[in-house]
Write a protein that holds these residues in place. Structure first.
Motif, PDB file in Angstrom:
ATOM      1  N   ASN A 109       0.849  -1.178   0.000  1.00 40.64           N
ATOM      2  CA  ASN A 109       0.000   0.000   0.000  1.00 40.64           C
ATOM      3  C   ASN A 109       0.904   1.255   0.000  1.00 40.64           C
ATOM      4  O   ASN A 109       2.047   1.161  -0.434  1.00 40.64           O
ATOM      5  CB  ASN A 109      -0.911  -0.057   1.243  1.00 40.64           C
ATOM      6  N   SER A 117       9.968   4.449  -3.416  1.00 39.68           N
ATOM      7  CA  SER A 117      10.544   5.742  -3.821  1.00 39.68           C
ATOM      8  C   SER A 117      11.976   5.872  -3.315  1.00 39.68           C
ATOM      9  O   SER A 117      12.879   6.282  -4.066  1.00 39.68           O
ATOM     10  CB  SER A 117       9.711   6.895  -3.255  1.00 39.68           C
TER      11      SER A 117
ATOM     12  N   LEU D 113       7.511  11.862  -5.112  1.00 40.54           N
ATOM     13  CA  LEU D 113       6.636  10.703  -4.878  1.00 40.54           C
ATOM     14  C   LEU D 113       6.758  10.210  -3.432  1.00 40.54           C
ATOM     15  O   LEU D 113       5.752   9.832  -2.810  1.00 40.54           O
ATOM     16  CB  LEU D 113       6.985   9.573  -5.853  1.00 40.54           C
ATOM     17  N   SER D 114       7.981  10.243  -2.890  1.00 42.26           N
ATOM     18  CA  SER D 114       8.125   9.838  -1.480  1.00 42.26           C
ATOM     19  C   SER D 114       7.349  10.801  -0.578  1.00 42.26           C
ATOM     20  O   SER D 114       6.690  10.382   0.375  1.00 42.26           O
ATOM     21  CB  SER D 114       9.606   9.756  -1.075  1.00 42.26           C
ATOM     22  N   SER D 117       3.692  10.121  -0.784  1.00 47.52           N
ATOM     23  CA  SER D 117       3.361   8.931   0.002  1.00 47.52           C
ATOM     24  C   SER D 117       3.192   9.282   1.479  1.00 47.52           C
ATOM     25  O   SER D 117       2.237   8.852   2.130  1.00 47.52           O
ATOM     26  CB  SER D 117       4.474   7.874  -0.126  1.00 47.52           C
ATOM     27  N   PHE D 118       4.127  10.075   2.002  1.00 49.32           N
ATOM     28  CA  PHE D 118       4.019  10.464   3.416  1.00 49.32           C
ATOM     29  C   PHE D 118       2.780  11.342   3.640  1.00 49.32           C
ATOM     30  O   PHE D 118       2.084  11.196   4.653  1.00 49.32           O
ATOM     31  CB  PHE D 118       5.284  11.181   3.893  1.00 49.32           C
ATOM     32  N   SER D 120       0.034  11.121   2.205  1.00 49.92           N
ATOM     33  CA  SER D 120      -1.093  10.195   2.263  1.00 49.92           C
ATOM     34  C   SER D 120      -1.105   9.412   3.581  1.00 49.92           C
ATOM     35  O   SER D 120      -2.154   9.257   4.211  1.00 49.92           O
ATOM     36  CB  SER D 120      -1.019   9.244   1.063  1.00 49.92           C
ATOM     37  N   LEU D 121       0.071   8.957   4.020  1.00 39.11           N
ATOM     38  CA  LEU D 121       0.156   8.237   5.300  1.00 39.11           C
ATOM     39  C   LEU D 121      -0.327   9.112   6.459  1.00 39.11           C
ATOM     40  O   LEU D 121      -0.945   8.626   7.401  1.00 39.11           O
ATOM     41  CB  LEU D 121       1.598   7.783   5.565  1.00 39.11           C
ATOM     42  N   ILE D 139      -0.608  11.199 -10.180  1.00 49.77           N
ATOM     43  CA  ILE D 139      -1.362  10.883  -8.958  1.00 49.77           C
ATOM     44  C   ILE D 139      -2.693  11.640  -8.942  1.00 49.77           C
ATOM     45  O   ILE D 139      -3.718  11.102  -8.495  1.00 49.77           O
ATOM     46  CB  ILE D 139      -0.517  11.188  -7.698  1.00 49.77           C
ATOM     47  N   ARG D 142      -4.903   9.622 -11.019  1.00 50.92           N
ATOM     48  CA  ARG D 142      -5.188   8.344 -10.359  1.00 50.92           C
ATOM     49  C   ARG D 142      -6.238   8.526  -9.258  1.00 50.92           C
ATOM     50  O   ARG D 142      -7.065   7.658  -9.013  1.00 50.92           O
ATOM     51  CB  ARG D 142      -3.879   7.805  -9.768  1.00 50.92           C
ATOM     52  N   LEU D 145      -3.693   7.454  -3.442  1.00 49.18           N
ATOM     53  CA  LEU D 145      -2.398   6.787  -3.314  1.00 49.18           C
ATOM     54  C   LEU D 145      -2.546   5.499  -2.529  1.00 49.18           C
ATOM     55  O   LEU D 145      -1.795   4.564  -2.711  1.00 49.18           O
ATOM     56  CB  LEU D 145      -1.404   7.696  -2.581  1.00 49.18           C
ATOM     57  N   ASP D 146      -3.498   5.489  -1.614  1.00 48.16           N
ATOM     58  CA  ASP D 146      -3.695   4.300  -0.784  1.00 48.16           C
ATOM     59  C   ASP D 146      -4.900   3.517  -1.295  1.00 48.16           C
ATOM     60  O   ASP D 146      -5.846   4.094  -1.851  1.00 48.16           O
ATOM     61  CB  ASP D 146      -3.882   4.679   0.685  1.00 48.16           C
ATOM     62  N   TYR D 147      -4.877   2.223  -1.084  1.00 49.77           N
ATOM     63  CA  TYR D 147      -5.918   1.372  -1.638  1.00 49.77           C
ATOM     64  C   TYR D 147      -7.253   1.492  -0.899  1.00 49.77           C
ATOM     65  O   TYR D 147      -8.288   1.129  -1.430  1.00 49.77           O
ATOM     66  CB  TYR D 147      -5.423  -0.075  -1.723  1.00 49.77           C
ATOM     67  N   GLN D 148      -7.205   2.015   0.323  1.00 58.63           N
ATOM     68  CA  GLN D 148      -8.478   2.254   1.031  1.00 58.63           C
ATOM     69  C   GLN D 148      -9.021   3.649   0.733  1.00 58.63           C
ATOM     70  O   GLN D 148     -10.062   4.030   1.222  1.00 58.63           O
ATOM     71  CB  GLN D 148      -8.304   2.094   2.549  1.00 58.63           C
TER      72      GLN D 148
END
Lengths: 174, 174, 174, 174
Positions: A109, A117, D113-114, D117-118, D120-121, D139, D142, D145-148
């Motif tokens: 995920n 990355s 991208l990193s 990701s953060f 999104s986290l 993105i 898309r 970023l996360d599947y949920q």
């Protein structure tokens, strides 16, 4: 002596297993890493990390978990040989690919995407498993993460194939 | 299985050896750690770190180096079993005591003092070698680092005594 | 333009105030930093950090808090201008002195000692307040933290004197 | 007082500008952030970071750079108000989105991208600019970023639209 050190291979992916097939691939990756005499590097927690550690454990190998919290974290899996708590929270995701000579991504995920990355930023050999859903499949199909395509991205369908490709890439890059 | 994991013992001190006696104590600490079936945690570089790793190496044990830079760092010693590069520079000093169940300080300059401080913040069992000069002697004589005296500080004259005291303290704290 | 940037001064010390006098010195340090047109860097939480931030706040200056947790941390003080949560836990202590052109230590327990160590490793101008108890008094009297005495350690009795000494040291080091 | 603190908005993207249009959007984002009385958080270096800082600078606002190295880094841009060197190398990418109440992504390669990701986290409000190439476009299209799909991803064509969307999202999340 430096050349004799063992290869360190990272396995990254979901902290919650999505399918038996994903578990099997992560487990097989760990097993093959131990059989090759290499050391498993991972996040030390549940899901793909635990499956890979179990594979290493069953072959008597060594696994290292770079942990986000301290040792009181109930999410630490039981199969780890060496625990490196960091208290760095998500920032520990920057260390896992750095401490790996090559990385295998098994689903994953958005936490895995951050690790992918960093793997690319460090130009580490990277194998993305494409036979299961998640970021490893998406990035494997995409073929690169950076726009200059400076990082190697390989793909594999099984854990054994993934470990073989990492071992080959690491020996070439030596 | 969690209770069966190996004890991890940190050894910290000067990155440049000041005397043969200091080298011997660090080497002996590493040797005794390996003989006890424990794992050495250290900064992975020169001086006290290298002496302790050599002690582990000569007994066929496992040492882990939490490295400040990446693997191209020429200061990484040749005796490490597992290398964890972090690229965190001095901030990696916060991780070494955290990843140790107990810590042995063997001399040490101001980098060691930062690690001693973190050991105290994490309330880790700590043995300060008082038979050589450096921060381990000063802090060992002082008896504490925090004003509430919440962290354990023990002293030892030799590497063997230090390892025995750590092993005892860790088994009590389990 | 680089030369026109504002000076950044760190204030470190206990997270629980020990005496009114300590509060006053920390408050005065913050006030003098703001009056000098400099920016306060601190850990952003309670005690000495809050007193210094209040001093800056009352003069309409800018304070920056390098926070160990995230913004939900109830220990973040109300007087901060800019909040930099890090989720790095104690490792954020490595950043506070690095982000400061000079540091004022006002008392302090073992967390402060870790910051003093990093200040010395980075060779930052450092003023230790000696008129109150804590590590600032001990280190101020000791005169150095490293055995080669490569880092500057000055002492002061008041916040105003401390800020003046930092401003002078920073202008010399430019 | 806590509610009166200024909103902190992150701007992330390529460290090398790819087109005049990208420069303009990053510059406009910085300008609009300053005009809204908010504070710019960024990586403090070249490219998109510098363009955004210049926008803030021209409106007399405040920008904060979370720097990967120390102040001797020649890549630090000249328009920063506040410099927070970290010596954490790439791991500082975990801090930039954390220190932002909302994030604007303007193009971007794998470092961006990193950070995405953060973001999104941490479930931060995120606006991806889709009118220029790079990860922000991919993105943004898309949609998650996360599947949920637990993190908000909005899109914008201009810097002004991006800042307005962040301001609206942050006020709702208060």
């Amino acid at each position: 002596m430096k050349d004799k050190r063992k290869i360190q291979i990272g396995v990254i992916g979901d902290s919650q297993i999505r399918s038996n097939y994903q578990y099997e691939i992560a487990y097989e990756s760990g097993r093959e890493i131990a059989l090759a005499g290499a050391i498993l590097i991972c996040g030390g927690r549940t899901g793909v990390m635990e499956a890979a550690c179990k594979g290493v454990y069953d072959e008597g190998g060594i696994s290292v978990g770079i942990l986000p919290h301290d040792l009181s974290d109930p999410g630490v899996n039981d199969f780890l040989t060496i625990r490196i708590p960091t208290l760095l929270n998500w920032a520990r995701n920057a260390i896992i690919p750095l401490a790996s000579d090559g990385i295998i991504a098994c689903g994953g995920n958005v936490g895995t995407l951050s690790e992918l990355s960093f793997a690319s930023l460090y130009r580490k050999p990277l194998v993305c498993i494409t036979s299961i859903s998640g970021w490893s499949k998406e990035i494997g199909k995409r073929g690169s993460l950076d726009y200059q395509k400076q990082s190697q991205i390989m793909t594999a369908e099984t854990g054994k194939e993934a470990v073989q490709k990492i071992l080959k890439a690491v020996s070439f890059s030596k």
